[in-house]
Design a protein around this motif. Sequence first.
Motif, PDB file in Angstrom:
ATOM      1  N   MET A 138     -35.204 -46.409 -73.031  1.00  0.00           N
ATOM      2  CA  MET A 138     -36.409 -47.204 -72.781  1.00  0.00           C
ATOM      3  C   MET A 138     -36.014 -48.606 -72.333  1.00  0.00           C
ATOM      4  N   SER A 139     -34.994 -49.161 -72.966  1.00  0.00           N
ATOM      5  CA  SER A 139     -34.543 -50.508 -72.596  1.00  0.00           C
ATOM      6  C   SER A 139     -34.051 -50.549 -71.159  1.00  0.00           C
ATOM      7  N   LEU A 140     -33.296 -49.533 -70.750  1.00  0.00           N
ATOM      8  CA  LEU A 140     -32.777 -49.496 -69.387  1.00  0.00           C
ATOM      9  C   LEU A 140     -33.915 -49.389 -68.375  1.00  0.00           C
ATOM     10  N   ASN A 141     -34.932 -48.605 -68.688  1.00  0.00           N
ATOM     11  CA  ASN A 141     -36.070 -48.478 -67.783  1.00  0.00           C
ATOM     12  C   ASN A 141     -36.870 -49.766 -67.683  1.00  0.00           C
ATOM     13  N   ILE A 142     -36.929 -50.519 -68.775  1.00  0.00           N
ATOM     14  CA  ILE A 142     -37.666 -51.784 -68.751  1.00  0.00           C
ATOM     15  C   ILE A 142     -36.967 -52.810 -67.874  1.00  0.00           C
ATOM     16  N   ILE A 143     -35.639 -52.784 -67.838  1.00  0.00           N
ATOM     17  CA  ILE A 143     -34.875 -53.796 -67.097  1.00  0.00           C
ATOM     18  C   ILE A 143     -35.162 -53.746 -65.600  1.00  0.00           C
ATOM     19  N   GLY A 144     -35.395 -52.544 -65.033  1.00  0.00           N
ATOM     20  CA  GLY A 144     -35.712 -52.511 -63.608  1.00  0.00           C
ATOM     21  C   GLY A 144     -35.541 -51.132 -63.007  1.00  0.00           C
ATOM     22  N   LEU A 317     -57.110 -45.204 -69.137  1.00  0.00           N
ATOM     23  CA  LEU A 317     -56.474 -45.538 -70.408  1.00  0.00           C
ATOM     24  C   LEU A 317     -56.650 -47.039 -70.619  1.00  0.00           C
ATOM     25  N   PRO A 318     -56.369 -47.554 -71.810  1.00  0.00           N
ATOM     26  CA  PRO A 318     -56.493 -49.004 -72.034  1.00  0.00           C
ATOM     27  C   PRO A 318     -55.746 -49.805 -70.984  1.00  0.00           C
ATOM     28  N   ARG A 319     -56.405 -50.818 -70.422  1.00  0.00           N
ATOM     29  CA  ARG A 319     -55.851 -51.564 -69.298  1.00  0.00           C
ATOM     30  C   ARG A 319     -54.534 -52.259 -69.627  1.00  0.00           C
ATOM     31  N   GLY A 320     -54.314 -52.566 -70.913  1.00  0.00           N
ATOM     32  CA  GLY A 320     -53.078 -53.238 -71.297  1.00  0.00           C
ATOM     33  C   GLY A 320     -51.825 -52.456 -70.952  1.00  0.00           C
ATOM     34  N   LEU A 321     -51.937 -51.121 -70.842  1.00  0.00           N
ATOM     35  CA  LEU A 321     -50.776 -50.295 -70.505  1.00  0.00           C
ATOM     36  C   LEU A 321     -50.346 -50.459 -69.047  1.00  0.00           C
ATOM     37  N   ALA A 322     -51.178 -51.114 -68.244  1.00  0.00           N
ATOM     38  CA  ALA A 322     -50.830 -51.339 -66.835  1.00  0.00           C
ATOM     39  C   ALA A 322     -50.116 -52.668 -66.607  1.00  0.00           C
ATOM     40  N   THR A 329     -41.627 -53.877 -64.180  1.00  0.00           N
ATOM     41  CA  THR A 329     -41.674 -52.529 -64.726  1.00  0.00           C
ATOM     42  C   THR A 329     -42.789 -52.441 -65.778  1.00  0.00           C
ATOM     43  N   PRO A 330     -43.421 -51.258 -65.936  1.00  0.00           N
ATOM     44  CA  PRO A 330     -44.522 -51.106 -66.899  1.00  0.00           C
ATOM     45  C   PRO A 330     -43.995 -50.943 -68.329  1.00  0.00           C
ATOM     46  N   HIS A 331     -43.583 -52.045 -68.934  1.00  0.00           N
ATOM     47  CA  HIS A 331     -42.885 -51.990 -70.221  1.00  0.00           C
ATOM     48  C   HIS A 331     -43.767 -51.457 -71.347  1.00  0.00           C
ATOM     49  N   ARG A 332     -45.049 -51.798 -71.334  1.00  0.00           N
ATOM     50  CA  ARG A 332     -45.931 -51.300 -72.392  1.00  0.00           C
ATOM     51  C   ARG A 332     -46.101 -49.787 -72.297  1.00  0.00           C
ATOM     52  N   ILE A 334     -43.871 -47.723 -71.088  1.00  0.00           N
ATOM     53  CA  ILE A 334     -42.599 -47.158 -71.541  1.00  0.00           C
ATOM     54  C   ILE A 334     -42.568 -47.076 -73.065  1.00  0.00           C
ATOM     55  N   LEU A 335     -42.987 -48.134 -73.714  1.00  0.00           N
ATOM     56  CA  LEU A 335     -42.956 -48.183 -75.183  1.00  0.00           C
ATOM     57  C   LEU A 335     -43.982 -47.225 -75.790  1.00  0.00           C
ATOM     58  N   ALA A 336     -45.135 -47.067 -75.154  1.00  0.00           N
ATOM     59  CA  ALA A 336     -46.171 -46.180 -75.684  1.00  0.00           C
ATOM     60  C   ALA A 336     -45.685 -44.730 -75.713  1.00  0.00           C
ATOM     61  N   GLY A 337     -45.104 -44.275 -74.614  1.00  0.00           N
ATOM     62  CA  GLY A 337     -44.577 -42.912 -74.579  1.00  0.00           C
ATOM     63  C   GLY A 337     -43.432 -42.724 -75.561  1.00  0.00           C
ATOM     64  N   GLY A 338     -42.606 -43.763 -75.710  1.00  0.00           N
ATOM     65  CA  GLY A 338     -41.496 -43.681 -76.663  1.00  0.00           C
ATOM     66  C   GLY A 338     -41.979 -43.556 -78.095  1.00  0.00           C
ATOM     67  N   ALA A 339     -43.050 -44.260 -78.432  1.00  0.00           N
ATOM     68  CA  ALA A 339     -43.590 -44.188 -79.789  1.00  0.00           C
ATOM     69  C   ALA A 339     -44.054 -42.770 -80.117  1.00  0.00           C
ATOM     70  N   ILE A 340     -44.704 -42.112 -79.149  1.00  0.00           N
ATOM     71  CA  ILE A 340     -45.154 -40.736 -79.358  1.00  0.00           C
ATOM     72  C   ILE A 340     -43.960 -39.802 -79.528  1.00  0.00           C
ATOM     73  N   GLY A 341     -42.937 -39.976 -78.680  1.00  0.00           N
ATOM     74  CA  GLY A 341     -41.758 -39.117 -78.752  1.00  0.00           C
ATOM     75  C   GLY A 341     -41.007 -39.265 -80.058  1.00  0.00           C
ATOM     76  N   ILE A 342     -40.842 -40.485 -80.517  1.00  0.00           N
ATOM     77  CA  ILE A 342     -40.131 -40.717 -81.781  1.00  0.00           C
ATOM     78  C   ILE A 342     -40.924 -40.135 -82.951  1.00  0.00           C
ATOM     79  N   ALA A 343     -42.251 -40.251 -82.909  1.00  0.00           N
ATOM     80  CA  ALA A 343     -43.083 -39.656 -83.961  1.00  0.00           C
ATOM     81  C   ALA A 343     -42.904 -38.138 -83.992  1.00  0.00           C
ATOM     82  N   ALA A 344     -42.798 -37.514 -82.810  1.00  0.00           N
ATOM     83  CA  ALA A 344     -42.588 -36.065 -82.744  1.00  0.00           C
ATOM     84  C   ALA A 344     -41.246 -35.679 -83.362  1.00  0.00           C
ATOM     85  N   ILE A 345     -40.213 -36.459 -83.057  1.00  0.00           N
ATOM     86  CA  ILE A 345     -38.887 -36.184 -83.626  1.00  0.00           C
ATOM     87  C   ILE A 345     -38.909 -36.293 -85.149  1.00  0.00           C
ATOM     88  N   LEU A 346     -39.565 -37.324 -85.663  1.00  0.00           N
ATOM     89  CA  LEU A 346     -39.632 -37.533 -87.112  1.00  0.00           C
ATOM     90  C   LEU A 346     -40.462 -36.460 -87.805  1.00  0.00           C
TER      91      LEU A 346
END
Length: 458
Positions: A138-144, A317-322, A329-332, A334-346
């Motif tokens: 996620m960090s690498l995708n946020i950088i560019g 979807l909520p405008r803040g995600l844009a 880069t759409p950092h919010r 990226i983080l939203a999808g990551g939160a769902i994925g990590i919850a699935a893993i847990l």
Amino acid sequence: MSASTTTNALKPTLGPIQLWGIAVGLVISGEYFGWSYGWGVAGTLGFLVTTVMIATMYSCFIFSYTELTTAIPHAGGPFAFSRRAFGEFGGMIAGMATLIEFVFAPPAIALAIGAYLNVQYPGLDPKLAAIGAYVVFMSLNIIGVKLAAMFELLVTSLAVIELLVFMGVVAPGFSMANFVANGWAGEDGFNGQAVAGIFAAIPFAIWFFLAIEGAAMAAEETRDPRRTIPKAYVSGIITLVILAFGVMLMAGGVGDWRTLSDINDPLPQAMKMVVGENSRWMHMLVWIGLFGLIASFHGIILGYSRQFFALARAGYLPRGLAKLSRFRTPHRAILAGGAIGIAAILSDGHIDLQGMSLTAAMITMAVFGAIVMYLMSLLSLFRLRRTEPELERWYRAPGYPVVPMIALILALVCLVAMLWFNPMIAILFVGLMILGGIYFSLTKAQRQEAEDSLAVTS
């Protein structure tokens, strides 16, 4: 250019080789794991039949999908095509289905990354490794996106080379007798149970090719998309078909394939049968094999973030995600999808999946999203050909209407089979689509505001 335009525009920086890297990289992990679960339900011969059917569907689909992608280069991909063809509700169906596909595939890949690392470090918790992979990529995708695409091309190239090395190393141990032994589902050869196994294995054959369509979500970030996208897609599907059949045949012919049918690291275990546990080839496969998983994981993070971004920008979807970061880069998202994925893993081990592993469940959920999205995209192609004949089409689907119709019929067969064999996952998928529909019904004003905003800044 106005400030609002700046904050909602993605920068075109990608060329044809980089887009090939994204298209193949999105999928390449499917050659490393996941597909072997299909052996468990269909046998090697049954799964071979399934894979031929699915490879045909994808080949026909990609040639059709490329027409839409070049005519309507948009970060939303299928969402944009379906919205143009069928209006806002059609866009919602395609957008939600695509989002489900791209959000639920990464947890399966992350768990496979953990399983591969666990081969080298038995004391490492695969779940912690999977979560760590989310944080890093996620960090690498946020950088560019340009840096992300360059990294994607590198790891994809290494992953392709490694699959070729795998096939070469295990070739001396290949025996067709091993591959065909117990090759049909059940114990009585080709019968009704074998036919049922062929259809039950559909999600795992789709995993060989799942997400290649995600390169369309980088269309706004591609230089000269009308020429770049066809080159990337055609070369990409050829690459993946060759690798899928090569890996499946070689892995299934080196020993008892049944020991590989329910694990997340079938290639290292297959190679172990030929070269032994302590071979340098074996350790090289584990380490470089990680590049295949990383390529898909990294690429799908890029894909789901662009889908979140496109849907949010359009008010679905909520405008803040844009919102875009200072790296454009759409950092919010990226983080939203990551939160769902990590919850699935847990959640692994805490939810009763009726005997299905979390990896298999995530793959099946992602495939439901993909099939619905394929159907909507193909229907959009037919409708736009009729309603917008003047639309500038730089690439036209070859063999129209026969080739797109083959893809449409096979996608319908896949959807019916998956509903029949995976009722619990189907209910969960429908539930998520309904939640998306409820949000859609409550946010008409938000969509209108977003449309007015885009009209002002365009």
